[in-house]
Each structure stands twice: as C-alpha cells, then as structure tokens.
Design a protein around this motif. Structure first.
Motif, PDB file in Angstrom:
ATOM      1  N   LEU A   1       0.828  -1.211   0.000  1.00  0.00           N
ATOM      2  CA  LEU A   1       0.000   0.000   0.000  1.00  0.00           C
ATOM      3  C   LEU A   1       0.862   1.261   0.000  1.00  0.00           C
ATOM      4  O   LEU A   1       0.493   2.274  -0.606  1.00  0.00           O
ATOM      5  CB  LEU A   1      -0.930  -0.010   1.209  1.00  0.00           C
ATOM      6  CG  LEU A   1      -2.023  -1.090   1.205  1.00  0.00           C
ATOM      7  CD1 LEU A   1      -2.859  -1.015   2.480  1.00  0.00           C
ATOM      8  CD2 LEU A   1      -2.914  -0.961  -0.021  1.00  0.00           C
ATOM      9  N   THR A   2       2.000   1.212   0.675  1.00  0.00           N
ATOM     10  CA  THR A   2       2.904   2.372   0.682  1.00  0.00           C
ATOM     11  C   THR A   2       3.429   2.653  -0.721  1.00  0.00           C
ATOM     12  O   THR A   2       3.496   3.810  -1.157  1.00  0.00           O
ATOM     13  CB  THR A   2       4.073   2.120   1.645  1.00  0.00           C
ATOM     14  OG1 THR A   2       3.567   1.919   2.971  1.00  0.00           O
ATOM     15  CG2 THR A   2       5.035   3.295   1.641  1.00  0.00           C
ATOM     16  N   THR A   3       3.788   1.602  -1.437  1.00  0.00           N
ATOM     17  CA  THR A   3       4.265   1.788  -2.806  1.00  0.00           C
ATOM     18  C   THR A   3       3.158   2.318  -3.706  1.00  0.00           C
ATOM     19  O   THR A   3       3.397   3.206  -4.543  1.00  0.00           O
ATOM     20  CB  THR A   3       4.799   0.457  -3.356  1.00  0.00           C
ATOM     21  OG1 THR A   3       5.796  -0.058  -2.457  1.00  0.00           O
ATOM     22  CG2 THR A   3       5.427   0.653  -4.729  1.00  0.00           C
ATOM     23  N   LEU A   4       1.948   1.786  -3.542  1.00  0.00           N
ATOM     24  CA  LEU A   4       0.827   2.280  -4.348  1.00  0.00           C
ATOM     25  C   LEU A   4       0.513   3.739  -4.012  1.00  0.00           C
ATOM     26  O   LEU A   4       0.137   4.515  -4.897  1.00  0.00           O
ATOM     27  CB  LEU A   4      -0.403   1.409  -4.103  1.00  0.00           C
ATOM     28  CG  LEU A   4      -0.319  -0.040  -4.632  1.00  0.00           C
ATOM     29  CD1 LEU A   4      -1.563  -0.817  -4.251  1.00  0.00           C
ATOM     30  CD2 LEU A   4      -0.136  -0.053  -6.144  1.00  0.00           C
ATOM     31  N   ALA A   5       0.659   4.106  -2.742  1.00  0.00           N
ATOM     32  CA  ALA A   5       0.429   5.507  -2.360  1.00  0.00           C
ATOM     33  C   ALA A   5       1.442   6.432  -3.037  1.00  0.00           C
ATOM     34  O   ALA A   5       1.123   7.583  -3.363  1.00  0.00           O
ATOM     35  CB  ALA A   5       0.510   5.656  -0.843  1.00  0.00           C
ATOM     36  N   GLY A   6       2.659   5.940  -3.253  1.00  0.00           N
ATOM     37  CA  GLY A   6       3.658   6.763  -3.935  1.00  0.00           C
ATOM     38  C   GLY A   6       3.278   7.094  -5.362  1.00  0.00           C
ATOM     39  O   GLY A   6       3.653   8.146  -5.882  1.00  0.00           O
TER      40      GLY A   6
ATOM     41  N   VAL B   1       2.143   3.134 -16.667  1.00  0.00           N
ATOM     42  CA  VAL B   1       3.073   2.017 -16.754  1.00  0.00           C
ATOM     43  C   VAL B   1       3.502   1.522 -15.376  1.00  0.00           C
ATOM     44  O   VAL B   1       3.441   0.313 -15.089  1.00  0.00           O
ATOM     45  CB  VAL B   1       4.308   2.412 -17.590  1.00  0.00           C
ATOM     46  CG1 VAL B   1       5.353   1.297 -17.556  1.00  0.00           C
ATOM     47  CG2 VAL B   1       3.893   2.714 -19.015  1.00  0.00           C
ATOM     48  N   LEU B   2       3.943   2.416 -14.493  1.00  0.00           N
ATOM     49  CA  LEU B   2       4.503   1.983 -13.214  1.00  0.00           C
ATOM     50  C   LEU B   2       3.487   1.258 -12.327  1.00  0.00           C
ATOM     51  O   LEU B   2       3.774   0.147 -11.854  1.00  0.00           O
ATOM     52  CB  LEU B   2       5.111   3.181 -12.485  1.00  0.00           C
ATOM     53  CG  LEU B   2       6.420   3.726 -13.071  1.00  0.00           C
ATOM     54  CD1 LEU B   2       6.952   4.879 -12.229  1.00  0.00           C
ATOM     55  CD2 LEU B   2       7.464   2.630 -13.154  1.00  0.00           C
ATOM     56  N   PRO B   3       2.287   1.827 -12.060  1.00  0.00           N
ATOM     57  CA  PRO B   3       1.337   1.075 -11.221  1.00  0.00           C
ATOM     58  C   PRO B   3       0.924  -0.249 -11.849  1.00  0.00           C
ATOM     59  O   PRO B   3       0.809  -1.261 -11.149  1.00  0.00           O
ATOM     60  CB  PRO B   3       0.149   2.035 -11.090  1.00  0.00           C
ATOM     61  CG  PRO B   3       0.696   3.384 -11.373  1.00  0.00           C
ATOM     62  CD  PRO B   3       1.770   3.171 -12.376  1.00  0.00           C
TER      63      PRO B   3
ATOM     64  N   VAL C   1       1.587  -3.821 -10.001  1.00  0.00           N
ATOM     65  CA  VAL C   1       0.482  -4.706  -9.620  1.00  0.00           C
ATOM     66  C   VAL C   1       0.644  -6.070 -10.281  1.00  0.00           C
ATOM     67  O   VAL C   1       0.452  -7.115  -9.643  1.00  0.00           O
ATOM     68  CB  VAL C   1      -0.868  -4.058  -9.997  1.00  0.00           C
ATOM     69  CG1 VAL C   1      -2.005  -5.053  -9.814  1.00  0.00           C
ATOM     70  CG2 VAL C   1      -1.125  -2.822  -9.136  1.00  0.00           C
ATOM     71  N   ILE C   2       1.005  -6.091 -11.549  1.00  0.00           N
ATOM     72  CA  ILE C   2       1.195  -7.363 -12.245  1.00  0.00           C
ATOM     73  C   ILE C   2       2.331  -8.162 -11.597  1.00  0.00           C
ATOM     74  O   ILE C   2       2.222  -9.378 -11.388  1.00  0.00           O
ATOM     75  CB  ILE C   2       1.475  -7.119 -13.739  1.00  0.00           C
ATOM     76  CG1 ILE C   2       0.218  -6.567 -14.428  1.00  0.00           C
ATOM     77  CG2 ILE C   2       1.929  -8.405 -14.421  1.00  0.00           C
ATOM     78  CD1 ILE C   2       0.432  -6.199 -15.881  1.00  0.00           C
ATOM     79  N   THR C   3       3.410  -7.484 -11.249  1.00  0.00           N
ATOM     80  CA  THR C   3       4.543  -8.167 -10.617  1.00  0.00           C
ATOM     81  C   THR C   3       4.148  -8.772  -9.278  1.00  0.00           C
ATOM     82  O   THR C   3       4.494  -9.918  -8.974  1.00  0.00           O
ATOM     83  CB  THR C   3       5.709  -7.182 -10.431  1.00  0.00           C
ATOM     84  OG1 THR C   3       6.060  -6.603 -11.692  1.00  0.00           O
ATOM     85  CG2 THR C   3       6.916  -7.891  -9.849  1.00  0.00           C
ATOM     86  N   ILE C   4       3.413  -8.017  -8.472  1.00  0.00           N
ATOM     87  CA  ILE C   4       2.998  -8.524  -7.155  1.00  0.00           C
ATOM     88  C   ILE C   4       2.024  -9.688  -7.312  1.00  0.00           C
ATOM     89  O   ILE C   4       2.104 -10.693  -6.581  1.00  0.00           O
ATOM     90  CB  ILE C   4       2.367  -7.392  -6.330  1.00  0.00           C
ATOM     91  CG1 ILE C   4       3.423  -6.320  -6.006  1.00  0.00           C
ATOM     92  CG2 ILE C   4       1.771  -7.929  -5.043  1.00  0.00           C
ATOM     93  CD1 ILE C   4       4.589  -6.825  -5.192  1.00  0.00           C
ATOM     94  N   ILE C   5       1.107  -9.582  -8.262  1.00  0.00           N
ATOM     95  CA  ILE C   5       0.151 -10.681  -8.478  1.00  0.00           C
ATOM     96  C   ILE C   5       0.881 -11.948  -8.904  1.00  0.00           C
ATOM     97  O   ILE C   5       0.589 -13.050  -8.408  1.00  0.00           O
ATOM     98  CB  ILE C   5      -0.901 -10.268  -9.524  1.00  0.00           C
ATOM     99  CG1 ILE C   5      -1.826  -9.185  -8.949  1.00  0.00           C
ATOM    100  CG2 ILE C   5      -1.715 -11.474  -9.967  1.00  0.00           C
ATOM    101  CD1 ILE C   5      -2.830  -8.660  -9.943  1.00  0.00           C
ATOM    102  N   VAL C   6       1.829 -11.815  -9.818  1.00  0.00           N
ATOM    103  CA  VAL C   6       2.595 -12.981 -10.268  1.00  0.00           C
ATOM    104  C   VAL C   6       3.393 -13.575  -9.112  1.00  0.00           C
ATOM    105  O   VAL C   6       3.513 -14.802  -8.975  1.00  0.00           O
ATOM    106  CB  VAL C   6       3.533 -12.585 -11.431  1.00  0.00           C
ATOM    107  CG1 VAL C   6       4.497 -13.717 -11.757  1.00  0.00           C
ATOM    108  CG2 VAL C   6       2.719 -12.223 -12.661  1.00  0.00           C
ATOM    109  N   LEU C   7       3.906 -12.723  -8.235  1.00  0.00           N
ATOM    110  CA  LEU C   7       4.712 -13.193  -7.117  1.00  0.00           C
ATOM    111  C   LEU C   7       3.866 -13.916  -6.070  1.00  0.00           C
ATOM    112  O   LEU C   7       4.304 -14.908  -5.470  1.00  0.00           O
ATOM    113  CB  LEU C   7       5.443 -12.013  -6.480  1.00  0.00           C
ATOM    114  CG  LEU C   7       6.570 -12.344  -5.494  1.00  0.00           C
ATOM    115  CD1 LEU C   7       7.664 -13.131  -6.193  1.00  0.00           C
ATOM    116  CD2 LEU C   7       7.145 -11.071  -4.898  1.00  0.00           C
TER     117      LEU C   7
END
Length: 626
Positions: free
Chosen positions: A268-273, A605-607, A611-617
């Motif tokens: 959430l902190t990264t998404l807030a950025g 691009v960044l969000p 999100v895709i990276t976290i979902i895959v992880l």
C-alpha cells in the motif's frame, strides 16, 4: 538363608490378619500389600543386574523387544531465525523383563510394582534410547519411575522437552511449510541387544505417534502431518545393525500476521507513492511524497527484520520489499525529472529568441515583410549586443545579401540565440532532454507563420517577398539560393512553396513550372532584371498607368525575380501575422508538455507493472487457505 528369613517375615505379617477373622482378613489384605511389596522388591532385586538388558524373545537372535510411541503434548516453538524446532513429548516404552516376574498369589495379591529407573537410586534396567539430532533434551521427571507388572512387562513414559535443528527452506516465507526429520534409537545397543520398534495396537497396526489429551497446538504453525519409518541402520563404525525409528514433522506457518503487518503495508505504501503522478509538479509536495514512501518502505522492512529468518537466500518478503523499493525509487526519480521540467523558465535578455524575433518585426518599418540592409543594421544597433555577437550576426547576414526574409531570419535566430543556461534549465541534462522537442516546436511555429503569411499573399494582402526563397538558408549555413528560370518565386521554407497559380510570369524559361500563363487575380508584379529598368528603355518597356510607382530594388545575383505587390486596401502588416506565441521562447511550455507526457506514461506504466509483478509473485500461494 536370606530367602528363608524373608519368607518368615512375610508369614509373620500375614498370621495376625488371619486370626482377626473376615474383617481382619480384608483390612489385613490391603495393609499387608505394603510389606509384601517391599519384600517382593527386595526379592526381585536381590540378584538383579540393572546394567544388563533383558533377554530377547525365545528363538530370536535379536535382543529385547522395546516398543516405542511418541505421544506429542506440545509443539513449543519453530524458530526460523535459528532454524530449530522444540517440542514436548511423552516417550512411552514397553518391554518384557523375565527377571521381574512373580506370582501375585504368593505375595499377597501384589501384581504391580514401581521402580526408580534413573538417577543415583536407579533400580532396574531401561533402554538408553534418545533423539540423535537433539541439541538439548530436558527430562521433566527427575526421579522417573517405571511400572513393572507380575508377568514381567515393563512400562515407562519419559516426558522430554527436545530441541533439535531443522534445516528450513524459507524462500516462500511467510507462506512456507517446513519438514523436520529426526531419529530415535538406542545410543549404545545394537539389534542383538535391543530391538527398538514402533508400538502396535491390539489390531496389530503400528501406532508410533499419538497426541495427549491436553495437546497444545502452536499459535504460529499448524502441524500438518507427522510420519515415522522403522528400519535397521548400519554405521561405518560397526557391522551390527542398529534398529532406528525416524520421525518427520510437517508444519505450516500462519501468514496472517506477516501479510497484514508487513506485506500489505509495504504494498500500500508503494501504491500511495504512485499518487504523486496525479499531483501538480508546481505543488511542491511530489518529491516529499516520493521520499516519504521510500523511507516508509525501508522502515517497515527494518522493523520486520527482527522476525525475519536469517538465511542466505531471498525470501518472498524480501523479494516484495526489493520490488517495492525499486518502484518507489522509480516514482521518486520520475517526480524529480517532472518537477525539474516544470520549473524550466523561458529565457530572456537581448539575445534571446523572443528579442531576436521581435527585432525583425520592429525593424520592418515599411511593412514590406523583409529587412533591407539599412533596416538590419538599425535592428542590430537597437539590440545592443556585444561586439562579438554583432560581428557574428553581420557575418551570417552578409552571405544572404541585401534583403533578409522571414524564413532566413527564423533559421538564423534558431542558431544564434542564447538561453539563460542554468538559470533557465537548472541542469544541463534538462537542456539536452528538451533540445529535440524545442527544435521540433521551432519547425512547427515556423510552418504556422509561413502558412499564415502565404494565406495573406494569396489574398493579395502582403508581398510575396516575405516568402521569397531567394534568401533562405541551407543546413550548411547561410547562403543565397538563386532562382532557376526568369521570375521563379520559390515560396516558403521546408517544403512550403507558394503555388503561384494565379500569377502571370514573364520571361519564363522553357519547362519552368511557374512560367505558365496565370490568371490576373493578383495585383501587378514588378519584374527585376539585369538590364535597365527606367522608363523609355530600349526594349520598349514603359510605365503603365496605375502600376506600382515604387522605385524597384534589384536583388543581387543577376537573375530575374518576381514579387507580387500587395493590395493597398488590405493593409496587412507582418506584425499582425506573427503573434506573441510564435515569438516567445518555447522552452517553458515544451518542458511542461514533456513533464505532462512523462507523468501520464509513468501513471499508467509503473502502477500497472507493479500490480502485475505482485500478483505474479503471490499467485502460487493460496493466502485464504493459510
């Protein structure tokens, strides 16, 4: 002799009870068991050697059969930091010792005895089995007693708190499942002395593992399964087989605390950025927000480091932290670039692009759309430039000739104008980044102005000299481009040629596309040639009534050129066709446009990539199932 004395003491204790009748027999039977038990223990231990194990089953080469069952009472701790597991279990043993058999009827009905099996007052033999891998074993009953029955069977339950190493695979932490193996067997005796086997129930099924009635589960780990395997092991030291029982515990972690306490705040902190991209760079909070998110992500990991396993491989939490930190850093970097671009200012000063373009407009006092040599000199004097800059401008203009057109001046300004440097861009990198975009903007503005001027010429409201290609610039520098054929007028720059479809051109050379007969919708045109141009020349030319009475100027180069004269009723000046927008330095507006495009691209691009990276992880782990 000793046995006779012992038997006499027993008979002496039983005789008073018989004399007392039925009641005396009842009380005496209960009370008489105590001295009987004492006497029996003395009798059994008289020739007993507790260092020698009991004999094995008749007809078997193996030693005494010891049945073992681990009754798990508590999974105390699974420490991923030290990679150790601690559990508390009751190790239940059963075996038969023929040396401890008696007839209960001979000893007042005594059918069970207890003996001390450990410590200084040890009385009977017990197996020396233990957990091989244990780094610490704590016996919870210091004076352990064994139960011996009249048929020689022995039972003992040894409560032991065992701590043993458990190599762990922590890549999936905190969604990990660990498997801990350990071995239970006799420490010194081989199969010919002690035959250690798992315990069997009445149906003949092995039950080496059980749970006590008050089993206490672990709060962090679930015991998924536990299994055992019995076999004979041969070691390098000895040829005899050693019976062992291996146990394997499988435990699965509860990830709730780690997910909601570490992973989710980090994500959430990264998404807030990423919200920084929605903020105006001029607000002054974007860089602060990026730094705050970056430090918060690092702080979460530092606080969680105390509970994270110390391992040489990256855990899933570490991977999420590294990915989140990289995206937070990218967000901060984009914010810095965007704010830097948004802070770019337009350059001013006497040699700025704005002042040089305005100098052309102001110097065109006769509204002809071109600058004569005298007007150029006057414009240079009014600019008040340094001598070196003035000499450079004169040198560039000298190669043009006596007349400077708007396209020539546009190209010249693009090359010789200077910016305020670091005062405008703050960083040379910003200036290099904006260079191609500013060049393209110059081309677009120039094309816009020339199209506007061309439209004015088409309306016969402005002289075509404004767009005369006789004085344009090549990419190799300032030079005069001569027209081909008599009276050709190349209109525009960079492909913007004025199609003089309505102009009649005289003296056109054969094959000249502009030498065709045009309609006379334009005003009369003045033709310049190398010959005399005064009235009454030998060629028979004369001044026509109503024609332009302006004294003709002969362009240098010796070739004829044609210029359409404006309609006086239109009264259009070049100053009216070149707006403030075309004259202003485009650096500021271009920088803000580039910043906006960068923000838009980063916002998408960044969000999305994060999100895709976290979902895959996280996809391989069923969070709800844990």
């Amino acid at each position: 002799m000793r046995s006779i004395v012992l038997l006499a003491s027993v008979l002496a204790a039983v005789a008073p009870a018989r004399a007392a009748g039925p009641v005396g027999l009842a009380l005496g039977g209960y009370a008489g068991k105590l001295p009987n038990a004492t006497a029996l223990k003395r009798a059994l231990l008289e020739d007993y050697e507790m260092s020698v194990p009991p004999p094995g089953p008749p007809g078997s080469e193996r030693g005494v059969l010891v049945s073992v069952q681990m009754a798990l009472n508590q999974l105390v701790q699974v420490d991923t930091t030290t990679e150790e597991i601690q559990f508390y279990a009751w190790w239940r043993h059963n075996w038969v010792d023929p040396r401890l058999q008696w007839r209960p009827e001979d000893w007042g009905g005594v059918w069970e005895l207890t003996f001390v099996s450990v410590g200084e007052y040890k009385e009977v033999w017990i197996p020396d089995d233990l957990v091989y891998e244990a780094v610490k074993s704590e016996y919870e009953a210091p004076d352990l007693l064994v139960n011996v029955y009249s048929d020689g069977s022995v039972f003992v339950s040894v409560p032991i708190a065992t701590t043993l190493p458990c190599p762990m695979k922590l890549k999936d932490f905190p969604f990990d499942e660990q498997h801990c193996k350990f071995t239970f067997a006799s420490w010194t005796s081989n199969a010919f002395e002690i035959d250690t086997q798992p315990r069997y129930d009445l149906g003949g099924k092995p039950v080496p593992i059980a749970f006590t009635k008050d089993y206490h589960p672990n709060q962090e780990f679930d015991l998924v399964k536990i299994k055992s395997h019995h076999f004979d092991s041969v070691y390098a030291c000895c040829d005899e087989p050693y019976p062992v029982i291996t146990f394997e515990m499988s435990v699965r972690r509860h990830p709730t605390t780690y997910f909601y306490g570490i992973l989710l705040p980090m994500i959430l902190t990264t998404l807030a950025g990423f919200l920084a991209f929605a903020a105006n760079p001029d607000s002054g909070e974007r860089i602060g927000l990026g730094i705050t998110c970056l430090l918060t992500s690092a702080a979460i990991y530092i606080v969680a480091f105390e509970v994270l396993p110390k391992t040489g491989q990256m855990t899933m939490i570490t991977e999420v932290h590294v990915i989140s930190f990289c995206f937070s850093w990218a967000t901060l970097a984009v914010s810095v670039v965007s704010v830097s671009l948004y802070a770019v200012k337009a350059s001013g000063g006497p040699i700025s692009e704005h002042e040089l373009m305005m100098a052309f407009v102001r110097a065109d006092t006769d509204n002809s759309g071109t600058l004569e040599k005298g007007e150029v000199e006057e414009a240079l004097k009014k600019l008040g430039l340094e001598p070196s800059v003035t000499d450079r401008l004169r040198k560039d203009l000298a190669s043009v000739g006596d007349v400077v057109t708007l396209p020539v001046w546009y190209d010249l300004v693009a090359e010789v104008h200077t910016t305020d440097g670091l005062a405008a861009y703050h960083s040379p990198l910003v200036g290099r980044l904006l260079g191609p975009f500013i060049k393209r903007e110059h081309e677009k503005r120039k094309a816009t102005v020339l199209r506007r001027v061309e439209a004015a010429i088409a309306r016969n409201a402005l002289s075509s000299k404004v767009l005369s290609a006789t004085h344009t610039r090549s990419r190799d520098g300032v030079r005069r481009r001569r027209t081909t054929g008599g009276g050709r007028a190349l209109l525009g720059h960079l492909g913007l040629a004025h199609q003089a479809s309505n102009t009649s051109v005289s003296n056109a050379s054969p094959g000249d596309s502009l030498g065709r007969s045009m309609s006379a919708s334009y005003a009369p045109a003045r033709v310049y040639d190398d010959g005399p141009t005064q009235q009454g020349d030998g060629d028979g030319s004369s001044q026509q009534p109503g024609a332009d009475v302006e004294s003709p100027r002969r362009p240098s180069g010796g070739r004829a050129s044609i210029h359409t004269m404006p309609d006086p009723a239109a009264n259009v000046r070049l100053e009216d066709l070149v707006t403030e927008h075309e004259l202003r330095d485009p650096s500021e507006i271009i920088a803000r446009k580039v910043a906006g495009y960068i923000d838009l691209a980063a916002m998408i691009v960044l969000p999305l990539a994060y999100v895709i990276t976290i979902i895959v992880l996280l996809a391989p782990y069923n969070i709800n199932a844990h």
